[in-house]
Motif scaffolding. Structure first.
Motif, PDB file in Angstrom:
ATOM      1  N   TYR A 181      32.267  38.493  44.054  1.00  0.00           N
ATOM      2  CA  TYR A 181      32.317  37.047  43.981  1.00  0.00           C
ATOM      3  C   TYR A 181      33.743  36.641  42.946  1.00  0.00           C
ATOM      4  CZ  TYR A 181      27.924  36.140  46.641  1.00  0.00           C
ATOM      5  OH  TYR A 181      26.849  36.137  47.357  1.00  0.00           O
ATOM      6  N   ILE A 182      33.965  37.159  42.024  1.00  0.00           N
ATOM      7  CA  ILE A 182      34.981  36.764  41.180  1.00  0.00           C
ATOM      8  C   ILE A 182      36.247  36.993  41.910  1.00  0.00           C
ATOM      9  CG2 ILE A 182      36.403  37.275  39.182  1.00  0.00           C
ATOM     10  CD1 ILE A 182      33.617  37.983  37.810  1.00  0.00           C
ATOM     11  N   LEU A 183      36.316  38.068  42.518  1.00  0.00           N
ATOM     12  CA  LEU A 183      37.725  38.278  43.321  1.00  0.00           C
ATOM     13  C   LEU A 183      37.796  37.487  44.295  1.00  0.00           C
ATOM     14  CD1 LEU A 183      37.511  42.338  43.392  1.00  0.00           C
ATOM     15  CD2 LEU A 183      39.130  40.925  42.182  1.00  0.00           C
ATOM     16  N   SER A 184      36.748  36.915  45.007  1.00  0.00           N
ATOM     17  CA  SER A 184      36.641  36.003  46.250  1.00  0.00           C
ATOM     18  C   SER A 184      36.901  34.465  45.595  1.00  0.00           C
ATOM     19  CB  SER A 184      35.495  35.885  47.049  1.00  0.00           C
ATOM     20  OG  SER A 184      34.386  35.275  46.286  1.00  0.00           O
ATOM     21  N   GLY A 185      36.992  34.281  44.240  1.00  0.00           N
ATOM     22  CA  GLY A 185      37.046  32.737  43.738  1.00  0.00           C
ATOM     23  C   GLY A 185      38.000  32.044  44.198  1.00  0.00           C
ATOM     24  N   ALA A 192      46.415  30.494  32.004  1.00  0.00           N
ATOM     25  CA  ALA A 192      44.890  30.115  31.392  1.00  0.00           C
ATOM     26  C   ALA A 192      43.803  31.076  31.441  1.00  0.00           C
ATOM     27  CB  ALA A 192      44.646  28.693  32.105  1.00  0.00           C
ATOM     28  N   LEU A 193      44.062  32.052  32.568  1.00  0.00           N
ATOM     29  CA  LEU A 193      42.816  32.734  32.828  1.00  0.00           C
ATOM     30  C   LEU A 193      42.248  33.559  31.743  1.00  0.00           C
ATOM     31  CD1 LEU A 193      41.112  33.788  35.462  1.00  0.00           C
ATOM     32  CD2 LEU A 193      42.559  35.651  35.357  1.00  0.00           C
ATOM     33  N   PRO A 194      43.228  34.203  30.691  1.00  0.00           N
ATOM     34  CA  PRO A 194      42.358  34.809  29.540  1.00  0.00           C
ATOM     35  C   PRO A 194      41.615  33.984  28.662  1.00  0.00           C
ATOM     36  CG  PRO A 194      44.902  35.600  29.847  1.00  0.00           C
ATOM     37  CD  PRO A 194      44.532  34.257  30.726  1.00  0.00           C
ATOM     38  N   LEU A 195      41.786  32.697  28.992  1.00  0.00           N
ATOM     39  CA  LEU A 195      40.579  31.920  28.268  1.00  0.00           C
ATOM     40  C   LEU A 195      39.226  32.165  28.793  1.00  0.00           C
ATOM     41  CD1 LEU A 195      42.468  28.494  28.121  1.00  0.00           C
ATOM     42  CD2 LEU A 195      42.143  30.191  26.498  1.00  0.00           C
ATOM     43  N   ALA A 196      39.068  33.101  29.908  1.00  0.00           N
ATOM     44  CA  ALA A 196      37.645  33.021  30.337  1.00  0.00           C
ATOM     45  C   ALA A 196      37.071  34.119  29.814  1.00  0.00           C
ATOM     46  CB  ALA A 196      37.865  33.446  31.845  1.00  0.00           C
ATOM     47  N   SER A 197      35.674  34.114  29.767  1.00  0.00           N
ATOM     48  CA  SER A 197      35.274  35.309  28.874  1.00  0.00           C
ATOM     49  C   SER A 197      33.711  35.619  29.623  1.00  0.00           C
ATOM     50  CB  SER A 197      34.525  34.967  27.495  1.00  0.00           C
ATOM     51  OG  SER A 197      33.908  33.737  27.632  1.00  0.00           O
ATOM     52  N   ALA A 198      33.493  34.901  30.929  1.00  0.00           N
ATOM     53  CA  ALA A 198      32.219  35.261  31.726  1.00  0.00           C
ATOM     54  C   ALA A 198      32.500  35.069  32.963  1.00  0.00           C
ATOM     55  CB  ALA A 198      31.131  34.229  31.075  1.00  0.00           C
ATOM     56  N   ALA A 199      31.657  35.517  33.911  1.00  0.00           N
ATOM     57  CA  ALA A 199      31.745  35.579  35.067  1.00  0.00           C
ATOM     58  C   ALA A 199      32.096  34.188  35.987  1.00  0.00           C
ATOM     59  CB  ALA A 199      30.537  36.017  36.142  1.00  0.00           C
ATOM     60  N   SER A 257      33.362  31.506  34.273  1.00  0.00           N
ATOM     61  CA  SER A 257      34.629  30.965  34.016  1.00  0.00           C
ATOM     62  C   SER A 257      36.018  31.549  34.665  1.00  0.00           C
ATOM     63  CB  SER A 257      34.957  30.955  32.411  1.00  0.00           C
ATOM     64  OG  SER A 257      34.553  32.292  31.854  1.00  0.00           O
ATOM     65  N   PHE A 258      35.716  33.165  34.779  1.00  0.00           N
ATOM     66  CA  PHE A 258      36.715  33.658  35.700  1.00  0.00           C
ATOM     67  C   PHE A 258      36.606  33.157  37.188  1.00  0.00           C
ATOM     68  CE2 PHE A 258      35.804  37.393  32.860  1.00  0.00           C
ATOM     69  CZ  PHE A 258      37.558  37.531  32.398  1.00  0.00           C
ATOM     70  N   PHE A 259      35.631  32.816  37.932  1.00  0.00           N
ATOM     71  CA  PHE A 259      35.489  32.326  39.214  1.00  0.00           C
ATOM     72  C   PHE A 259      35.997  30.943  39.138  1.00  0.00           C
ATOM     73  CE2 PHE A 259      33.246  30.052  42.430  1.00  0.00           C
ATOM     74  CZ  PHE A 259      33.210  30.863  43.579  1.00  0.00           C
ATOM     75  N   LEU A 260      35.793  30.000  38.207  1.00  0.00           N
ATOM     76  CA  LEU A 260      36.177  28.609  38.039  1.00  0.00           C
ATOM     77  C   LEU A 260      37.872  28.586  38.065  1.00  0.00           C
ATOM     78  CD1 LEU A 260      33.664  26.770  36.051  1.00  0.00           C
ATOM     79  CD2 LEU A 260      34.066  26.797  38.593  1.00  0.00           C
ATOM     80  N   LEU A 261      38.514  29.374  37.351  1.00  0.00           N
ATOM     81  CA  LEU A 261      39.980  29.574  37.079  1.00  0.00           C
ATOM     82  C   LEU A 261      40.505  29.956  38.147  1.00  0.00           C
ATOM     83  CD1 LEU A 261      40.317  30.275  33.280  1.00  0.00           C
ATOM     84  CD2 LEU A 261      41.177  28.244  34.399  1.00  0.00           C
TER      85      LEU A 261
END
Length: 425
Positions: free
Chosen positions: A51-55, A93-100, A102-106
């Motif tokens: 799902y993250i890869l498809s974000g 900004a992606l390294p600001l993510a720390s959970a699935a 936030s990765f998906f939204l960015l």
């Protein structure tokens, strides 16, 4: 415009589109390279990572039908320029993510910026290249994606090993913003708004009216199969090599670059072949369909063979040939909206083709992640990717009609009733 100026404008346009493709696909692939590490660091399952890869593809797909007409209205210069700002900043900004989540939204924000690329590129190429040189121009622009993927496979793996996963996105995102400056400074046709409409086609074609044509649905379904197969490799090839073939990160970085170098050769070769056939008297329909049919069918055979290859080196060779064959069709499939639509609807038809195409692309990482989670193997996922490539070949070859006879006509503008002549009393 004199011939020298025309040549410079063509070279600059294709060069900038090449760069845009290069960075977009580097950003796409970077997350695939770091995915195995993120799965370990954040305890993410293959299904969650799918799902993250498809974000990026959710917002990319939803943005296509909106932004195609926007490109037709405002022109490639301002729309693609703004898109490149969005995809560059969201990557940094992606390294600001720390959970699935936030990765998906960015990644969704990246996808929104990226959704402007294909339609803007088609519009830009349609304005400056004739039908006899168009396939090569499209192929050269799209070759940037292969160079980006191949470079990213090695460079991102090296940065990951030396500097950590965050540095991957800082480096690539920062370099992409430098391209943004080059785009705003050097892109030849800076007209926007009403000035950007094609002078020779004052009539406009509505987005919905394009859906009445059989060829619109043919290229839509064809792109669905083509992009499912292609984005399977973009999203899961490094993970496949690490998880299924037990390669290290650096080994997978080197091995996963090989299919995309083959894809570069296939893209350029297919573009050259398409223009060569047309210049030597082969009809547009035969030239397009033959290259697409052979490329996608061959990729089906090769990816299914790779699924059941026992040795890793043989699987890598087969997948390398598979991506090369798949990309042979790139110049032709992405020239079709330019072949079929009037100039003022090229971006709109391109957006329809890629909207449906990216439904397939959206499903590829999700279906693959789900199947791997259930079966513990990539074999079925590889077979599914091959079946989708074959579905694409059937749509392009058998559903699409004759390109010379099935041109999409511009919608005639409404004619205001002429006032009745006044009569003198």
């Amino acid at each position: 415009m004199n011939p020298h100026e025309d040549r410079v404008n063509k070279t600059t346009t294709v060069g900038l589109l090449f760069g845009a493709q290069l960075f977009c696909y580097m950003i796409r692939y970077a997350l695939s390279i770091v995915a195995p590490m993120l799965m370990s660091l954040y305890h993410l399952s293959p299904q969650t990572m799918g799902y993250i890869l498809s974000g990026w593809n959710w917002s990319y797909t939803l943005g296509l039908p909106i932004l195609g007409p926007v490109v037709d209205r405002f022109g490639a210069y301002i729309v693609l320029g703004l898109g490149s700002v969005v995809w560059g900043v969201s990557t940094i900004a992606l390294p600001l993510a720390s959970a699935a989540t936030s990765f998906f939204l960015l990644r969704m924000i990246f996808g929104l910026g990226h959704s402007m690329l294909i339609s803007a590129g088609a519009s830009a190429i349609s304005r400056v290249f004739s039908v006899r040189e168009r396939t090569r121009a499209v192929a050269i622009a799209f070759a940037g994606s292969q160079v980006g993927l191949a470079i990213c496979a090695t460079v991102a793996a090296f940065i990951l090993a030396r500097l950590g996963w965050q540095a991957v996105f800082y480096c690539i995102g920062g370099a992409s913003l430098l391209l943004t400056l080059a785009w705003f400074g050097w892109y030849p046709d800076k007209r926007t708004g009403g000035e950007a409409t094609h002078k020779t086609s004052p009539q406009r074609t509505s987005w919905l009216s394009l859906l009445r044509y059989r060829s619109t649905w043919a290229i839509a379904f064809g792109q669905m199969g083509y992009l499912y197969a292609y984005l399977f490799f973009v999203s899961w090839l490094p993970g496949y090599l690490v998880l299924e073939r037990k390669m290290t990160l650096l080994q997978s970085g080197i091995a996963s670059a090989l299919p995309f170098w083959a894809g570069l050769l296939g893209t350029l070769g297919g573009g050259w072949l398409g223009d060569y056939l047309i210049q030597h008297g082969v009809t547009l329909t035969v030239a397009r369909k033959s290259i697409i049919g052979v490329g996608l069918t061959a990729s089906t055979v090769l990816v299914i063979a790779a699924a059941y290859a026992e040795r890793s080196w043989l699987a890598v060779i087969l997948l390398t040939l598979c991506v090369g064959s798949l990309r042979l069709a790139t110049g032709s499939v992405n020239s079709l909206p330019i072949d079929l639509a009037p100039p003022t609807a090229v971006a709109s038809l391109t957006s329809i083709q890629n909207f449906f195409g990216n439904i397939g692309g959206l499903l590829a990482p999700i279906v693959t992640g789900s199947v791997v989670s259930i079966t513990g193997s990539f074999a079925i996922s590889l077979v599914v990717a091959g079946g989708m490539a074959l579905f694409g070949a059937i749509s392009y070859v058998f559903i699409m009609g004759n390109l010379e006879k099935d041109q999409i006509a511009p919608t005639a503008p409404a004619v205001a009733p002429r006032p009745a002549p006044s009569r003198s009393v």
